[in-house]
Scaffold this active site. Structure first.
Site, PDB file in Angstrom:
ATOM      1  N   SER A 142      31.986  50.211  78.691  1.00  0.00           N
ATOM      2  CA  SER A 142      31.633  49.080  77.720  1.00  0.00           C
ATOM      3  C   SER A 142      30.347  49.214  77.229  1.00  0.00           C
ATOM      4  O   SER A 142      29.300  49.907  77.718  1.00  0.00           O
ATOM      5  CB  SER A 142      31.449  47.613  78.353  1.00  0.00           C
ATOM      6  OG  SER A 142      31.366  46.668  77.500  1.00  0.00           O
ATOM      7  N   TYR A 155      28.674  41.775  85.111  1.00  0.00           N
ATOM      8  CA  TYR A 155      29.550  42.799  84.127  1.00  0.00           C
ATOM      9  C   TYR A 155      28.583  44.058  83.870  1.00  0.00           C
ATOM     10  O   TYR A 155      28.984  45.044  84.062  1.00  0.00           O
ATOM     11  CB  TYR A 155      30.079  42.035  83.096  1.00  0.00           C
ATOM     12  CG  TYR A 155      31.043  42.837  82.262  1.00  0.00           C
ATOM     13  CD1 TYR A 155      32.349  43.289  83.133  1.00  0.00           C
ATOM     14  CD2 TYR A 155      30.668  43.202  81.113  1.00  0.00           C
ATOM     15  CE1 TYR A 155      33.219  44.033  82.053  1.00  0.00           C
ATOM     16  CE2 TYR A 155      31.475  43.842  80.238  1.00  0.00           C
ATOM     17  CZ  TYR A 155      32.720  44.368  80.654  1.00  0.00           C
ATOM     18  OH  TYR A 155      33.550  45.056  79.902  1.00  0.00           O
TER      19      TYR A 155
HETATM   20  N1  NAP Z   1      38.355  43.398  75.748  1.00  0.00           N
HETATM   21  C1  NAP Z   1      36.843  43.929  75.365  1.00  0.00           C
HETATM   22  O1  NAP Z   1      36.170  43.320  74.541  1.00  0.00           O
HETATM   23  C2  NAP Z   1      36.448  44.912  76.392  1.00  0.00           C
HETATM   24  C3  NAP Z   1      35.240  45.362  75.822  1.00  0.00           C
HETATM   25  C4  NAP Z   1      34.459  46.492  76.347  1.00  0.00           C
HETATM   26  C5  NAP Z   1      35.101  47.158  77.647  1.00  0.00           C
HETATM   27  N2  NAP Z   1      36.417  46.579  78.039  1.00  0.00           N
HETATM   28  C6  NAP Z   1      36.926  46.932  79.247  1.00  0.00           C
HETATM   29  O2  NAP Z   1      38.201  47.570  79.155  1.00  0.00           O
HETATM   30  C7  NAP Z   1      39.063  47.374  80.118  1.00  0.00           C
HETATM   31  C8  NAP Z   1      40.382  46.732  79.700  1.00  0.00           C
HETATM   32  O3  NAP Z   1      40.102  45.425  79.343  1.00  0.00           O
HETATM   33  P1  NAP Z   1      41.139  44.652  78.158  1.00  0.00           P
HETATM   34  O4  NAP Z   1      40.259  44.010  77.099  1.00  0.00           O
HETATM   35  O5  NAP Z   1      42.264  45.196  78.005  1.00  0.00           O
HETATM   36  O6  NAP Z   1      41.413  43.211  79.165  1.00  0.00           O
HETATM   37  P2  NAP Z   1      42.842  42.618  79.771  1.00  0.00           P
HETATM   38  O7  NAP Z   1      43.415  42.456  78.401  1.00  0.00           O
HETATM   39  O8  NAP Z   1      42.307  41.557  80.454  1.00  0.00           O
HETATM   40  O9  NAP Z   1      43.267  43.777  80.788  1.00  0.00           O
HETATM   41  C9  NAP Z   1      42.650  44.212  81.890  1.00  0.00           C
HETATM   42  C10 NAP Z   1      43.675  44.959  82.569  1.00  0.00           C
HETATM   43  O10 NAP Z   1      43.068  45.215  83.839  1.00  0.00           O
HETATM   44  C11 NAP Z   1      44.025  45.173  85.112  1.00  0.00           C
HETATM   45  N3  NAP Z   1      43.276  44.688  86.034  1.00  0.00           N
HETATM   46  C12 NAP Z   1      42.176  43.767  86.309  1.00  0.00           C
HETATM   47  N4  NAP Z   1      41.716  43.803  87.486  1.00  0.00           N
HETATM   48  C13 NAP Z   1      42.523  44.472  88.238  1.00  0.00           C
HETATM   49  C14 NAP Z   1      42.660  44.928  89.750  1.00  0.00           C
HETATM   50  N5  NAP Z   1      41.602  44.470  90.447  1.00  0.00           N
HETATM   51  N6  NAP Z   1      43.625  45.661  89.890  1.00  0.00           N
HETATM   52  C15 NAP Z   1      44.460  46.254  89.103  1.00  0.00           C
HETATM   53  N7  NAP Z   1      44.438  46.203  87.746  1.00  0.00           N
HETATM   54  C16 NAP Z   1      43.306  45.236  87.555  1.00  0.00           C
HETATM   55  C17 NAP Z   1      44.937  43.911  84.256  1.00  0.00           C
HETATM   56  O11 NAP Z   1      46.105  43.972  85.085  1.00  0.00           O
HETATM   57  P3  NAP Z   1      46.807  42.909  86.119  1.00  0.00           P
HETATM   58  O12 NAP Z   1      46.270  41.437  85.779  1.00  0.00           O
HETATM   59  O13 NAP Z   1      48.318  43.344  85.983  1.00  0.00           O
HETATM   60  O14 NAP Z   1      46.158  43.649  87.339  1.00  0.00           O
HETATM   61  C18 NAP Z   1      44.897  44.405  83.119  1.00  0.00           C
HETATM   62  O15 NAP Z   1      45.975  45.295  82.768  1.00  0.00           O
HETATM   63  C19 NAP Z   1      38.275  46.715  81.234  1.00  0.00           C
HETATM   64  O16 NAP Z   1      37.728  47.558  82.059  1.00  0.00           O
HETATM   65  C20 NAP Z   1      36.986  46.005  80.574  1.00  0.00           C
HETATM   66  O17 NAP Z   1      35.954  45.648  81.173  1.00  0.00           O
HETATM   67  C21 NAP Z   1      37.039  45.670  77.343  1.00  0.00           C
END
Ligand code: NAP
Length: 258
Positions: A142, A155
């Site tokens: 991130s 985080y």
């Molecule tokens: N959205 C942003 O602005 C942003 C910015 C920078 C980085 N990121 C990073 O990008 C990644 C994906 O985020 P996103 O934006 O797509 O968020 P999201 O829509 O909330 O999706 C998160 C995903 O991670 C899975 N997950 C979370 N905890 C888990 C666990 N303990 N075991 C297995 N699966 C788990 C969830 O699946 P289940 O609930 O089915 O387990 C879901 O598929 C994350 O690492 C986040 O930190 C996001």
């Protein structure tokens, strides 16, 4: 250099929605067979439906913060497809809360899922990729892993750790195994709907998860170690090392608007 991903076997963690789902679909479009990992079976099946329009996919249900999950997922991938070419460590979540108000359990959970989950999966695929003498690993960190901002301590720490891990392993794993890191800024997913994440007024426009997926595919094909999405936000944060005082003043101003 533009490596083909056709017929590669790719594990994508956190594939049940958001960035992980977009990456799984983008990889399938490139001809990859995918192993979709997450805890929510119904949502994983939805992703599988989308992915199977282009290529084979299986789902693997598990919590990445448990070291056994990684071992089981890799064993399942080998049983079904016989190899693992790509690992995308994407599963993760955020908590937006002052450090004082965060419980120890919340901070431990951020580190276990975002950082240790990544470690467990790399440890599990490493012997396979070493034996194959090839493989690629992409860690979704991130922009919060490049610069600390208020109410993001746990985080940010988990994502700084992912960046440090990735940079060290980039050198260790060369030349057979490529490791890259993607640093997204605010992306339009359910990430911000998680309990404890209540930023309402973002100072910048959120980007689509498909854009992160495109950059992930490019990083895999061209073996690019570091990619910020969008690039301009990465450039601004990189200024922190040359103009640290100005960076801190800027963050103080911007943080007040959240
Ligand atoms: N959205 C942003 O602005 C942003 C910015 C920078 C980085 N990121 C990073 O990008 C990644 C994906 O985020 P996103 O934006 O797509 O968020 P999201 O829509 O909330 O999706 C998160 C995903 O991670 C899975 N997950 C979370 N905890 C888990 C666990 N303990 N075991 C297995 N699966 C788990 C969830 O699946 P289940 O609930 O089915 O387990 C879901 O598929 C994350 O690492 C986040 O930190 C996001």
């Amino acid at each position: 250099m533009n490596v083909s991903l056709k017929n590669n076997v790719a594990i994508v963690t956190g594939a049940s929605r958001g960035i992980g789902r977009a990456i799984a679909i983008a990889l399938a479009k490139e001809g990859c067979k995918t192993v979709l990992v997450g805890r929510n079976k119904r949502k994983l099946q939805e992703t599988q439906k989308g992915v199977e329009k282009y290529s084979d996919a299986i789902i693997s249900i598990g919590d990445v913060s448990n070291a056994h999950t990684a071992k089981e997922v890799v064993a399942g991938a080998l049983k079904k497809f016989g190899r693992v070419d790509t690992l995308v460590n994407n599963a993760g979540f955020g908590i937006y809360k002052d450090f004082e108000d965060c419980s120890l359990e919340e901070i431990e959970s951020l580190i276990k899922t975002n950082f240790l989950g990544t470690v467990y999966f790399i440890k599990a695929v490493l012997p396979v990729m070493k034996k194959q003498k090839s493989g690629s690993i992409i860690n979704i960190a991130s922009l919060a892993g490049m610069a600390g901002t208020p109410s993001h301590a746990g985080y940010a720490a988990s994502k700084f750790a992912v960046l440090g891990l990735s940079e060290s392993l980039y050198f260790e794993f060369k030349p057979d195994i490529f490791i890259g890191v993607i640093c997204p800024g605010p992306i339009d997913t359910e990430f911000f709907m998680n309990k404890g994440y209540e930023i309402r007024n973002f100072p910048v426009k959120k980007i689509s998860p498909e854009k992160v997926a495109v950059e992930t595919v490019i990083s895999l094909k061209r073996k690019r170690f570091f990619v910020a999405v969008p690039k301009w936000q990465g450039h601004i944060l990189a200024l922190k090392s040359v103009l640290p005082g100005m960076y801190r003043k800027g963050i103080e101003k911007v943080a007040k608007r959240f």
